[in-house]
Design an enzyme around this catalytic site. Structure first.
Site, PDB file in Angstrom:
ATOM      1  N   ALA A 186       0.873  -1.128  -0.072  1.00  0.00           N
ATOM      2  CA  ALA A 186      -0.037   0.093  -0.097  1.00  0.00           C
ATOM      3  C   ALA A 186       0.787   1.299   0.051  1.00  0.00           C
ATOM      4  CB  ALA A 186      -0.985  -0.045   1.191  1.00  0.00           C
ATOM      5  N   ASN A 218       2.104  -2.813   8.407  1.00  0.00           N
ATOM      6  CA  ASN A 218       3.239  -3.553   7.454  1.00  0.00           C
ATOM      7  C   ASN A 218       3.859  -2.449   6.533  1.00  0.00           C
ATOM      8  OD1 ASN A 218       2.838  -6.364   8.537  1.00  0.00           O
ATOM      9  ND2 ASN A 218       0.771  -6.281   7.382  1.00  0.00           N
ATOM     10  N   HIS A 246      -1.021   7.729   3.674  1.00  0.00           N
ATOM     11  CA  HIS A 246       0.422   7.596   4.256  1.00  0.00           C
ATOM     12  C   HIS A 246       0.991   8.737   3.662  1.00  0.00           C
ATOM     13  CE1 HIS A 246      -0.677   3.383   5.598  1.00  0.00           C
ATOM     14  NE2 HIS A 246      -0.968   3.250   4.222  1.00  0.00           N
TER      15      HIS A 246
END
Length: 273
Positions: free
Chosen positions: A127, A195, A225
């Site tokens: 991701a 992760n 993010h």
């Protein structure tokens, strides 16, 4: 003389949640040089039903039965199962594609095992974005890596760190910073969520030097993010907003990242580091 075709890579999938099922369907539709041969799942009967629509259904087996059938296993399971999934493949000098990157920090013997037996652990981009640039920068000198993750509340509820520290986020009305530290600490407290931070740290300056903040945001619908990397070759500033899959802890792009990684394995043209 005509070249003889190489046999396809035999692929097993351990775990058949949102990511595992999407990857299984992509393999069934056709990824050049790859063939799905088996899967494992906690509920084998339900998994078999989910696979019934495949053009070429494959058996649903126990984890320990996967290695003899496959060259590569894709770990899409709860992080606690990583050693059971990875060890047989690595002992045989085979390949493990790991999505639970955080679990690698708690089971670093897997990296040593891969080295000793000439196996390989692949951590797909998942991701995140820009990992190629971070890996390249790490060949020089990286001085700082910072990451700020913001997630919808429902994607964080129940995380061990929140439970152990008595942090309630169900009814928050404004963004709340729930963690500040390193990816190593976050991997323990948020095993299903961070992760991406561990993958970033492994690509860059390590899980103890990377800094991380985690925010719960009641107004968000996407996992976001933001990353900043300072190095002697470039200053990187990156942001991504991931649309959640049917599992709110995982973005849709995670499965697509695995599929893209599989396509690279036998591709005549590879783009990216």
């Amino acid at each position: 003389m005509p070249k003889q075709n190489r046999p396809p890579l035999r692929i097993a999938i351990a775990g058949l949640g949102a990511v595992g099922l999407a990857v299984a369907r992509a393999l069934d539709a056709g990824i050049p040089g790859c063939q799905l041969v088996a899967v494992s799942a906690r509920d084998r009967e339900a998994a078999a039903a989910r696979l019934a629509g495949l053009t070429s259904p494959v058996p649903v087996l126990a984890i320990e039965a996967l290695e003899p059938l496959a060259d590569l296993v894709i770990e899409c399971a709860p992080a606690a199962l990583l050693p059971a999934i990875a060890e047989p493949f690595l002992r045989a000098g085979k390949t493990v594609m790991v999505l639970s990157a955080g679990a690698l920090l708690r089971h670093e013997h897997l990296i040593a095992l891969a080295r000793e037996e000439e196996g390989q652990i692949i951590v797909p981009t998942g991701a995140l974005l820009g990992l190629d640039a971070v890996v390249a920068a790490a060949e020089g000198n990286i001085t700082a890596v910072r990451m700020i993750t913001r997630k919808p509340v429902r994607g964080l509820v129940g995380a061990p760190y929140l439970v152990e520290n008595g942090i309630a986020i169900d009814d928050i009305r404004e963004p709340l910073r729930i963690f500040q530290g390193t990816p190593r600490d976050a991997a323990v407290g948020f095993p299903a969520n961070l992760n991406v931070a561990v993958a970033l740290s492994l690509a860059g300056i390590g899980p103890d030097k990377t800094t991380l903040e985690i925010w719960a945001d009641p107004d968000l619908t996407r996992n976001t993010h933001r990353i900043e990397v300072e190095s002697d070759s470039a200053f990187l500033s990156m942001a991504i907003e991931n649309i959640p899959s049917e599992n709110p802890k995982t973005g849709k792009i995670t499965a697509l990242s695995v599929i893209a990684c599989l396509r690279k394995l036998r591709a005549p043209l590879r783009v990216g580091t």
